[in-house]
Design a protein around this motif. Structure first.
Motif, PDB file in Angstrom:
ATOM      1  N   ILE A  22      -5.257 -11.409  -3.108  1.00 34.17           N
ATOM      2  CA  ILE A  22      -5.011 -11.426  -1.668  1.00 34.17           C
ATOM      3  C   ILE A  22      -4.281 -10.127  -1.347  1.00 34.17           C
ATOM      4  N   VAL A  23      -4.963  -9.246  -0.642  1.00 35.80           N
ATOM      5  CA  VAL A  23      -4.341  -8.003  -0.200  1.00 35.80           C
ATOM      6  C   VAL A  23      -3.710  -8.296   1.159  1.00 35.80           C
ATOM      7  N   ALA A  24      -2.400  -8.206   1.210  1.00 39.06           N
ATOM      8  CA  ALA A  24      -1.653  -8.540   2.418  1.00 39.06           C
ATOM      9  C   ALA A  24      -0.695  -7.395   2.741  1.00 39.06           C
ATOM     10  N   TYR A  25       0.030  -7.557   3.852  1.00 36.68           N
ATOM     11  CA  TYR A  25       1.067  -6.581   4.159  1.00 36.68           C
ATOM     12  C   TYR A  25       2.329  -7.291   4.631  1.00 36.68           C
ATOM     13  N   ASP A  26       3.438  -6.628   4.353  1.00 39.75           N
ATOM     14  CA  ASP A  26       4.762  -7.134   4.659  1.00 39.75           C
ATOM     15  C   ASP A  26       5.157  -6.619   6.043  1.00 39.75           C
ATOM     16  N   THR A  27       5.409  -7.517   6.978  1.00 42.63           N
ATOM     17  CA  THR A  27       5.786  -7.097   8.325  1.00 42.63           C
ATOM     18  C   THR A  27       7.232  -6.596   8.389  1.00 42.63           C
ATOM     19  N   GLU A  28       7.940  -6.693   7.272  1.00 38.45           N
ATOM     20  CA  GLU A  28       9.295  -6.144   7.193  1.00 38.45           C
ATOM     21  C   GLU A  28       9.378  -5.045   6.137  1.00 38.45           C
ATOM     22  N   PHE A  29       8.251  -4.343   5.933  1.00 38.61           N
ATOM     23  CA  PHE A  29       8.200  -3.286   4.917  1.00 38.61           C
ATOM     24  C   PHE A  29       9.269  -2.229   5.140  1.00 38.61           C
ATOM     25  N   TYR A  30       9.659  -2.014   6.392  1.00 36.77           N
ATOM     26  CA  TYR A  30      10.613  -0.948   6.737  1.00 36.77           C
ATOM     27  C   TYR A  30      11.986  -1.184   6.127  1.00 36.77           C
ATOM     28  N   GLU A  31      12.272  -2.423   5.698  1.00 31.54           N
ATOM     29  CA  GLU A  31      13.562  -2.708   5.075  1.00 31.54           C
ATOM     30  C   GLU A  31      13.694  -2.058   3.700  1.00 31.54           C
ATOM     31  N   LYS A  32      12.592  -1.603   3.137  1.00 28.31           N
ATOM     32  CA  LYS A  32      12.632  -0.945   1.820  1.00 28.31           C
ATOM     33  C   LYS A  32      12.556   0.582   1.932  1.00 28.31           C
ATOM     34  N   LEU A  33      12.542   1.107   3.151  1.00 24.59           N
ATOM     35  CA  LEU A  33      12.373   2.551   3.323  1.00 24.59           C
ATOM     36  C   LEU A  33      13.567   3.368   2.838  1.00 24.59           C
ATOM     37  N   ALA A  34      14.763   2.786   2.820  1.00 22.74           N
ATOM     38  CA  ALA A  34      15.914   3.523   2.291  1.00 22.74           C
ATOM     39  C   ALA A  34      15.674   3.897   0.832  1.00 22.74           C
ATOM     40  N   THR A  35      14.977   3.017   0.105  1.00 18.39           N
ATOM     41  CA  THR A  35      14.631   3.291  -1.293  1.00 18.39           C
ATOM     42  C   THR A  35      13.370   4.133  -1.404  1.00 18.39           C
ATOM     43  N   LEU A  36      12.347   3.793  -0.599  1.00 24.08           N
ATOM     44  CA  LEU A  36      11.034   4.424  -0.744  1.00 24.08           C
ATOM     45  C   LEU A  36      10.939   5.792  -0.075  1.00 24.08           C
ATOM     46  N   ALA A  37      11.750   6.030   0.935  1.00 22.29           N
ATOM     47  CA  ALA A  37      11.682   7.308   1.664  1.00 22.29           C
ATOM     48  C   ALA A  37      13.075   7.923   1.786  1.00 22.29           C
ATOM     49  N   PRO A  38      13.719   8.220   0.652  1.00 20.53           N
ATOM     50  CA  PRO A  38      15.100   8.718   0.703  1.00 20.53           C
ATOM     51  C   PRO A  38      15.233  10.066   1.412  1.00 20.53           C
ATOM     52  N   ASN A  39      14.163  10.829   1.507  1.00 23.99           N
ATOM     53  CA  ASN A  39      14.221  12.120   2.190  1.00 23.99           C
ATOM     54  C   ASN A  39      14.152  11.990   3.706  1.00 23.99           C
ATOM     55  N   SER A  40      13.916  10.765   4.198  1.00 25.41           N
ATOM     56  CA  SER A  40      13.855  10.507   5.643  1.00 25.41           C
ATOM     57  C   SER A  40      14.813   9.364   5.966  1.00 25.41           C
ATOM     58  N   PRO A  41      16.106   9.654   6.061  1.00 26.53           N
ATOM     59  CA  PRO A  41      17.086   8.585   6.231  1.00 26.53           C
ATOM     60  C   PRO A  41      16.923   7.776   7.515  1.00 26.53           C
ATOM     61  N   ASP A  42      16.210   8.311   8.501  1.00 25.37           N
ATOM     62  CA  ASP A  42      16.008   7.571   9.750  1.00 25.37           C
ATOM     63  C   ASP A  42      14.663   6.853   9.794  1.00 25.37           C
ATOM     64  N   ALA A  43      13.945   6.775   8.670  1.00 27.43           N
ATOM     65  CA  ALA A  43      12.592   6.202   8.654  1.00 27.43           C
ATOM     66  C   ALA A  43      12.573   4.749   9.124  1.00 27.43           C
ATOM     67  N   ARG A  44      13.586   3.975   8.809  1.00 29.52           N
ATOM     68  CA  ARG A  44      13.606   2.578   9.238  1.00 29.52           C
ATOM     69  C   ARG A  44      13.481   2.468  10.754  1.00 29.52           C
ATOM     70  N   SER A  45      14.130   3.358  11.467  1.00 29.52           N
ATOM     71  CA  SER A  45      14.123   3.301  12.933  1.00 29.52           C
ATOM     72  C   SER A  45      12.749   3.596  13.529  1.00 29.52           C
ATOM     73  N   TRP A  46      11.858   4.172  12.741  1.00 26.62           N
ATOM     74  CA  TRP A  46      10.506   4.433  13.236  1.00 26.62           C
ATOM     75  C   TRP A  46       9.724   3.127  13.413  1.00 26.62           C
ATOM     76  N   PHE A  47      10.185   2.068  12.745  1.00 26.35           N
ATOM     77  CA  PHE A  47       9.443   0.803  12.740  1.00 26.35           C
ATOM     78  C   PHE A  47      10.249  -0.399  13.227  1.00 26.35           C
TER      79      PHE A  47
END
Length: 196
Positions: A85-110
């Motif tokens: 089952i290929v699905a997506y997490d509607t709260e994926f942005y909560e992991k952006l601090a770990t996944l996108a450390p070069n963009s500290p404001d990435a969470r706010s994009w979503f």
């Protein structure tokens, strides 16, 4: 980086097919883990990695899936060694601090932006599902991706909290090539491409 060999390109693309009939041969868990480890390396927007995979392999889990399949997809799915089952997490942005450390404001994009969440979640999970197919083929498995199922039913059966949303299914296993139909036509370059 050198181009892949013709043998590799044949296995992943030119000779690869959508399978609906399967050998009675289980897939080791180590292979499923390797597929996921390869698929997670592909790019997604802001490295958001919204895709979530459920490898449905047990008889019990397959029975939970069965009532939500379109009638024409029941046999092929129930006989496949694994269905993802290929699905997506509607709260994926909560992991952006770990996944996108070069963009500290990435969470706010979503965060708090449902249209941005839906677009990135759906788009990213489509990409990650495609990477999963390529990874499975590269590791010697055959694939049968499909969309013929009730998303609402699958979400209720497998993601009752509502945080994850199903996108599509991919049957995995060792296909029976003698059951394949001839490959259907594809469009010529000029019919689906242009160079600007």
């Amino acid at each position: 980086m050198p181009a892949l060999s013709d043998i590799a390109l044949d296995q992943i693309f030119r000779e690869a097919r959508t399978y609906r009939w399967w050998q009675d041969r289980p897939i080791p868990e180590a292979i499923l883990r390797e597929i996921a480890d390869l698929a997670k390396l592909g790019p997604t927007s802001a490295n958001s990695s919204p895709g979530r995979f459920v490898f449905v392999v047990s008889r019990e889990a397959k029975e939970r899936l069965r009532p939500h399949l379109d009638e024409g997809n029941v046999r092929q799915t129930m006989s496949a060694p694994a269905t993802v089952i290929v699905a997506y997490d509607t709260e994926f942005y909560e992991k952006l601090a770990t996944l996108a450390p070069n963009s500290p404001d990435a969470r706010s994009w979503f965060a708090g932006r449902p249209e941005a969440i839906e677009r990135a979640g759906f788009q990213g999970s489509c990409l990650q599902g495609a990477y999963l197919i390529m990874a499975a083929r590269a590791l010697g498995l055959d694939c049968g991706p499909m969309g013929g199922f009730s998303r609402q039913g699958v979400d209720e059966a497998f993601f009752p909290g509502g945080q994850f949303k199903s996108n599509f299914l991919v049957n995995l296993g060792y296909g029976l090539p003698e059951k394949l139909h001839p490959r259907q036509p594809r469009l010529a370059f000029e019919e689906f491409c242009s160079i600007a």
